[in-house]
Design a protein around this motif. Sequence first.
Motif, mmCIF file in Angstrom:
data_model
loop_
_atom_site.group_PDB
_atom_site.id
_atom_site.type_symbol
_atom_site.label_atom_id
_atom_site.label_comp_id
_atom_site.label_asym_id
_atom_site.label_seq_id
_atom_site.Cartn_x
_atom_site.Cartn_y
_atom_site.Cartn_z
ATOM 1 N N ALA A 190 0.842 -1.204 0.000
ATOM 2 C CA ALA A 190 0.000 0.000 0.000
ATOM 3 C C ALA A 190 0.874 1.249 0.000
ATOM 4 O O ALA A 190 0.613 2.203 -0.748
ATOM 5 C CB ALA A 190 -0.934 0.004 1.207
ATOM 6 N N HIS A 191 1.903 1.249 0.822
ATOM 7 C CA HIS A 191 2.822 2.386 0.901
ATOM 8 C C HIS A 191 3.552 2.574 -0.436
ATOM 9 O O HIS A 191 3.654 3.690 -0.949
ATOM 10 C CB HIS A 191 3.824 2.156 2.035
ATOM 11 N N TRP A 192 4.040 1.478 -1.000
ATOM 12 C CA TRP A 192 4.763 1.545 -2.270
ATOM 13 C C TRP A 192 3.855 2.081 -3.382
ATOM 14 O O TRP A 192 4.262 2.961 -4.150
ATOM 15 C CB TRP A 192 5.285 0.153 -2.639
ATOM 16 N N ALA A 193 2.634 1.573 -3.469
ATOM 17 C CA ALA A 193 1.709 2.021 -4.518
ATOM 18 C C ALA A 193 1.396 3.507 -4.379
ATOM 19 O O ALA A 193 1.340 4.240 -5.372
ATOM 20 C CB ALA A 193 0.420 1.193 -4.486
ATOM 21 N N ALA A 194 1.213 3.971 -3.144
ATOM 22 C CA ALA A 194 0.949 5.394 -2.912
ATOM 23 C C ALA A 194 2.143 6.244 -3.341
ATOM 24 O O ALA A 194 1.976 7.294 -3.967
ATOM 25 C CB ALA A 194 0.629 5.642 -1.443
ATOM 26 N N GLU A 195 3.347 5.781 -3.018
ATOM 27 C CA GLU A 195 4.552 6.534 -3.381
ATOM 28 C C GLU A 195 4.746 6.582 -4.894
ATOM 29 O O GLU A 195 5.110 7.624 -5.441
ATOM 30 C CB GLU A 195 5.770 5.928 -2.705
ATOM 31 N N VAL A 196 4.516 5.476 -5.572
ATOM 32 C CA VAL A 196 4.653 5.455 -7.027
ATOM 33 C C VAL A 196 3.616 6.375 -7.670
ATOM 34 O O VAL A 196 3.944 7.167 -8.559
ATOM 35 C CB VAL A 196 4.523 4.014 -7.579
ATOM 36 N N GLY A 197 2.375 6.305 -7.216
ATOM 37 C CA GLY A 197 1.338 7.193 -7.741
ATOM 38 C C GLY A 197 1.674 8.653 -7.533
ATOM 39 O O GLY A 197 1.525 9.472 -8.456
ATOM 40 N N ALA A 198 2.160 8.986 -6.350
ATOM 41 C CA ALA A 198 2.524 10.384 -6.056
ATOM 42 C C ALA A 198 3.727 10.827 -6.889
ATOM 43 O O ALA A 198 3.774 11.965 -7.372
ATOM 44 C CB ALA A 198 2.822 10.535 -4.574
ATOM 45 N N PHE A 199 4.685 9.931 -7.080
ATOM 46 C CA PHE A 199 5.862 10.269 -7.885
ATOM 47 C C PHE A 199 5.452 10.579 -9.318
ATOM 48 O O PHE A 199 5.870 11.590 -9.885
ATOM 49 C CB PHE A 199 6.859 9.104 -7.858
ATOM 50 N N ILE A 200 4.628 9.710 -9.882
ATOM 51 C CA ILE A 200 4.186 9.934 -11.262
ATOM 52 C C ILE A 200 3.385 11.225 -11.350
ATOM 53 O O ILE A 200 3.628 12.072 -12.223
ATOM 54 C CB ILE A 200 3.355 8.744 -11.775
ATOM 55 N N ARG A 201 2.445 11.419 -10.424
ATOM 56 C CA ARG A 201 1.625 12.632 -10.450
ATOM 57 C C ARG A 201 2.491 13.885 -10.298
ATOM 58 O O ARG A 201 2.238 14.911 -10.922
ATOM 59 C CB ARG A 201 0.574 12.586 -9.344
ATOM 60 N N GLY A 202 3.533 13.792 -9.481
ATOM 61 C CA GLY A 202 4.432 14.933 -9.271
ATOM 62 C C GLY A 202 5.264 15.293 -10.485
ATOM 63 O O GLY A 202 5.852 16.370 -10.547
ATOM 64 N N HIS A 203 5.334 14.377 -11.442
ATOM 65 C CA HIS A 203 6.122 14.621 -12.652
ATOM 66 C C HIS A 203 5.270 14.878 -13.888
ATOM 67 O O HIS A 203 5.772 14.885 -15.004
ATOM 68 C CB HIS A 203 7.070 13.447 -12.898
ATOM 69 N N LEU A 204 3.987 15.091 -13.681
ATOM 70 C CA LEU A 204 3.101 15.377 -14.821
ATOM 71 C C LEU A 204 3.130 16.851 -15.171
ATOM 72 O O LEU A 204 3.310 17.687 -14.372
ATOM 73 C CB LEU A 204 1.672 14.940 -14.521
#
Length: 77
Positions: free
Chosen positions: A63-77
């Motif tokens: 859950a933590h990993w998925a949240a971090e990956v989602g936030a990372f991608i969103r932060g680079h849009l």
Amino acid sequence: MPGSTTIGRTERLVMLSHHDAERLAATMERLSTMLAADDADRLTDPQVAKLCGGDAAMRGEYAHWAAEVGAFIRGHL
């Protein structure tokens, strides 16, 4: 290139369209929410075990990993 997202390190790049990157970020964020939920939206232990290579105990880490990956991608849009 406008409208695209590049993810990767110097040895290998993955190109996603902006739209696909938004969808991937949303999917990862939703997955994190479903892993951490305590209600009807919660993924079952057998479902989590399938996602986590047979180990449902990895729910919190995943859950933590998925949240971090989602936030990372969103932060680079």
